[in-house]
Write a protein that holds these residues in place. Structure first.
Motif, mmCIF file in Angstrom:
data_model
loop_
_atom_site.group_PDB
_atom_site.id
_atom_site.type_symbol
_atom_site.label_atom_id
_atom_site.label_comp_id
_atom_site.label_asym_id
_atom_site.label_seq_id
_atom_site.Cartn_x
_atom_site.Cartn_y
_atom_site.Cartn_z
ATOM 1 N N LEU A 79 0.800 -1.233 0.000
ATOM 2 C CA LEU A 79 0.000 0.000 0.000
ATOM 3 C C LEU A 79 0.832 1.282 0.000
ATOM 4 O O LEU A 79 0.481 2.241 -0.712
ATOM 5 N N PRO A 80 1.930 1.382 0.788
ATOM 6 C CA PRO A 80 2.725 2.614 0.699
ATOM 7 C C PRO A 80 3.280 2.867 -0.699
ATOM 8 O O PRO A 80 3.312 4.023 -1.161
ATOM 9 N N LEU A 81 3.684 1.801 -1.390
ATOM 10 C CA LEU A 81 4.166 1.973 -2.764
ATOM 11 C C LEU A 81 3.037 2.413 -3.685
ATOM 12 O O LEU A 81 3.260 3.183 -4.629
ATOM 13 N N CYS A 82 1.831 1.926 -3.424
ATOM 14 C CA CYS A 82 0.671 2.356 -4.212
ATOM 15 C C CYS A 82 0.437 3.854 -4.052
ATOM 16 O O CYS A 82 0.141 4.561 -5.028
ATOM 17 N N LEU A 83 0.578 4.360 -2.834
ATOM 18 C CA LEU A 83 0.393 5.789 -2.584
ATOM 19 C C LEU A 83 1.485 6.601 -3.263
ATOM 20 O O LEU A 83 1.216 7.627 -3.897
ATOM 21 N N ILE A 84 2.724 6.119 -3.155
ATOM 22 C CA ILE A 84 3.849 6.823 -3.792
ATOM 23 C C ILE A 84 3.679 6.855 -5.303
ATOM 24 O O ILE A 84 3.990 7.851 -5.962
ATOM 25 N N GLY A 85 3.173 5.766 -5.875
ATOM 26 C CA GLY A 85 2.976 5.727 -7.319
ATOM 27 C C GLY A 85 1.768 6.511 -7.787
ATOM 28 O O GLY A 85 1.749 7.036 -8.910
ATOM 29 N N ALA A 86 0.735 6.604 -6.940
ATOM 30 C CA ALA A 86 -0.505 7.276 -7.348
ATOM 31 C C ALA A 86 -0.327 8.791 -7.457
ATOM 32 O O ALA A 86 -0.890 9.424 -8.363
ATOM 33 N N ALA A 87 0.437 9.377 -6.555
ATOM 34 C CA ALA A 87 0.568 10.838 -6.534
ATOM 35 C C ALA A 87 1.123 11.401 -7.841
ATOM 36 O O ALA A 87 0.525 12.312 -8.438
ATOM 37 N N PRO A 88 2.252 10.893 -8.347
ATOM 38 C CA PRO A 88 2.763 11.460 -9.600
ATOM 39 C C PRO A 88 1.862 11.185 -10.792
ATOM 40 O O PRO A 88 1.824 11.983 -11.733
ATOM 41 N N LEU A 89 1.113 10.070 -10.768
ATOM 42 C CA LEU A 89 0.215 9.807 -11.885
ATOM 43 C C LEU A 89 -0.978 10.756 -11.881
ATOM 44 O O LEU A 89 -1.494 11.115 -12.949
ATOM 45 N N LEU A 90 -1.416 11.189 -10.699
ATOM 46 C CA LEU A 90 -2.469 12.193 -10.652
ATOM 47 C C LEU A 90 -1.934 13.533 -11.158
ATOM 48 O O LEU A 90 -2.632 14.252 -11.880
ATOM 49 N N VAL A 91 -0.694 13.860 -10.793
ATOM 50 C CA VAL A 91 -0.069 15.073 -11.327
ATOM 51 C C VAL A 91 0.036 14.976 -12.845
ATOM 52 O O VAL A 91 -0.249 15.936 -13.576
ATOM 53 N N GLU A 92 0.432 13.794 -13.333
ATOM 54 C CA GLU A 92 0.562 13.597 -14.775
ATOM 55 C C GLU A 92 -0.790 13.726 -15.469
ATOM 56 O O GLU A 92 -0.905 14.346 -16.536
ATOM 57 N N GLY A 93 -1.825 13.139 -14.882
ATOM 58 C CA GLY A 93 -3.150 13.253 -15.472
ATOM 59 C C GLY A 93 -3.635 14.692 -15.518
ATOM 60 O O GLY A 93 -4.216 15.138 -16.517
ATOM 61 N N ALA A 94 -3.376 15.442 -14.442
ATOM 62 C CA ALA A 94 -3.757 16.854 -14.419
ATOM 63 C C ALA A 94 -2.981 17.646 -15.450
ATOM 64 O O ALA A 94 -3.506 18.587 -16.060
ATOM 65 N N GLY A 95 -1.719 17.271 -15.651
ATOM 66 C CA GLY A 95 -0.896 17.990 -16.614
ATOM 67 C C GLY A 95 -1.238 17.681 -18.051
ATOM 68 O O GLY A 95 -1.178 18.552 -18.921
ATOM 69 N N ILE A 96 -1.621 16.436 -18.320
ATOM 70 C CA ILE A 96 -1.875 16.034 -19.704
ATOM 71 C C ILE A 96 -3.334 16.261 -20.103
ATOM 72 O O ILE A 96 -3.620 16.820 -21.157
ATOM 73 N N ASP A 97 -4.267 15.841 -19.264
ATOM 74 C CA ASP A 97 -5.680 15.884 -19.656
ATOM 75 C C ASP A 97 -6.273 17.295 -19.616
ATOM 76 O O ASP A 97 -7.113 17.630 -20.455
ATOM 77 N N TRP A 98 -5.870 18.104 -18.628
ATOM 78 C CA TRP A 98 -6.569 19.367 -18.408
ATOM 79 C C TRP A 98 -5.746 20.611 -18.723
ATOM 80 O O TRP A 98 -6.271 21.723 -18.687
ATOM 81 N N SER A 99 -4.456 20.467 -19.024
ATOM 82 C CA SER A 99 -3.627 21.661 -19.190
ATOM 83 C C SER A 99 -4.068 22.511 -20.378
ATOM 84 O O SER A 99 -4.120 23.745 -20.285
ATOM 85 N N ALA A 100 -4.381 21.875 -21.515
ATOM 86 C CA ALA A 100 -4.808 22.658 -22.684
ATOM 87 C C ALA A 100 -6.140 23.356 -22.412
ATOM 88 O O ALA A 100 -6.349 24.511 -22.827
ATOM 89 N N ILE A 101 -7.043 22.677 -21.715
ATOM 90 C CA ILE A 101 -8.336 23.288 -21.364
ATOM 91 C C ILE A 101 -8.110 24.420 -20.361
ATOM 92 O O ILE A 101 -8.744 25.481 -20.437
ATOM 93 N N TYR A 102 -7.198 24.206 -19.398
ATOM 94 C CA TYR A 102 -6.842 25.254 -18.424
ATOM 95 C C TYR A 102 -6.342 26.506 -19.151
ATOM 96 O O TYR A 102 -6.784 27.630 -18.857
#
Length: 391
Positions: free
Chosen positions: A202-225
């Motif tokens: 579970l700690p590795l899952c948390l460590i891996g999830a955070a950057p992927l959420l940052v990546e999703g925010a950067g890729i999916d919504w940046s152009a719309i932002y």
């Protein structure tokens, strides 16, 4: 090409088609007359598909091997992305996105497992480099997309052209892929049908999830932002994804020697801190170029944290490596798909700037769990492994 370079090719080729679609989300949103929340709701179908792929596909991947899995998942998902612009209604997009997510989830297990096994053969870290090829593909397709959008090329033509490129290069790269042998210390137990994370994972899952959420925010919504906040031209708006992907790619391509020198824990902690700063800058940016600098920091900060978590999961000896990689993927790769839709609801309710601030607490939580990564530089192998791959 060397065997591990063909695995790099899977990352690169797949990101070309996914990146082509994600970079055109503003146009897709406009053509279907969707709000941010409605677009996010449709994207959840991809999250559900990815969860199913990550949960159930491990036995099938072990059975059919890396080459067949690469052909099916990359070509299948790319075909779904090319179909999306032709779908006449938002409701009919749901099954298309579900199938695309299902195949992407299986691909995630395949490429990470093969990369870890090649690390064992080579005796040196290549996980960040492999994920760097994913980011490099996103940079290439984002750069092209910025120009294509400015020229007014339709989404239909763009995504179909991406599919053609993927099929051509995929046939060349995938044709001679062979399964890498498992690590010497790998768990030899029977593959379960469903892969769930253990308490220790579970700690590795948390460590891996955070950057992927940052990546999703950067890729999916940046152009719309960039469009909604600053009303910039399509090319300038597209630069947000381009810059994000470029610095994520550069960091991943050159980070493996840094990790070997300073340790996974030190590198991951530093990068997560940079990502948090980038998120705050984007949320507060008074000018489009300040926002672009924030996206630069976000791309740099989320670059190699997820690959480090994958390597740590694959090297656990409590279960077969593919099961641990799949379990990690369930909690992290789904965030890459599920997070952006949820951010869309936040953007619609509270403004798109706020959606970047809400990612910061997860990054801080990942920093608190950073002790799950090795504190000292560690060798990839405890003893040499034969270099000849087998089928």
């Amino acid at each position: 090409m060397k065997p591990h370079q063909r695995v790099y090719g899977i990352f690169f080729v797949f990101s070309l088609s996914m990146g082509a679609l994600l970079s055109r989300l503003p146009d897709l949103q406009k053509s279907l007359h969707l709000s941010e929340g409605q677009l996010g709701l449709i994207l959840i179908a991809m999250s559900v598909g990815a969860l199913c792929g990550l949960t159930f596909s491990s036995p099938l991947i072990e059975r059919f091997g890396a080459r067949t899995t690469a052909f099916v998942t990359v070509f299948g998902a790319s075909a779904m992305y090319a179909i999306v612009p032709w779908v006449p209604s938002a409701l009919l997009l749901i099954p298309v996105f579900f199938v695309a997510g299902l195949l992407a989830g299986a691909l995630e297990i395949n490429v990470n497992l093969e990369t870890d096994r090649h690390e064992a053969q080579l005796g040196t870290r290549i996980m960040s480099r492999a994920h760097g090829m994913w980011s490099l593909g996103f940079f290439v397709t984002a750069f092209i997309s910025a120009g294509v959008r400015q020229l007014g090329v339709s989404v239909h033509v763009h995504t179909f052209a991406a599919l053609v490129v993927v099929v051509i290069f995929g046939c060349i790269v995938f044709a001679r892929i062979e399964n890498a042998p498992p690590r010497i210390e790998a768990h030899a137990g029977k593959m379960p049908l469903v892969a769930f994370p253990t308490i220790g994972l579970l700690p590795l899952c948390l460590i891996g999830a955070a950057p992927l959420l940052v990546e999703g925010a950067g890729i999916d919504w940046s152009a719309i932002y960039m469009r909604d906040v600053f009303a910039v031209e399509p090319f300038v708006g597209g630069l947000s994804i381009t810059i994000f992907s470029l610095f994520m790619a550069l960091a991943r391509l050159f980070m493996d020697p840094v990790v070997e020198r300073y340790s996974p824990r030190v590198v991951a902690g530093t990068l997560l801190g940079i990502a948090a700063v980038g998120l705050v800058i984007v949320g507060l940016a008074p000018h489009p170029y300040v926002a672009l600098f924030g996206f630069l920091l976000m791309g740099l900060g989320c670059s190699s944290v997820y690959p480090l978590a994958v390597s740590a999961a694959a090297q656990r000896t409590d279960r077969p490596a593919s099961v641990n990689v799949a379990s990690l993927g369930q909690m992290t790769f789904v965030v890459f798909f599920l997070g952006p839709p949820l951010l869309g609801f936040i953007a619609e309710a509270f403004g798109i700037r706020t959606s970047y601030f809400v990612v910061v607490p997860l990054v801080i939580a990942a920093l608190l769990a950073i002790r799950a990564l090795a504190a000292r530089p560690t060798p990839v192998l405890s003893e040499p492994e034969p270099a000849t791959p087998h089928g």
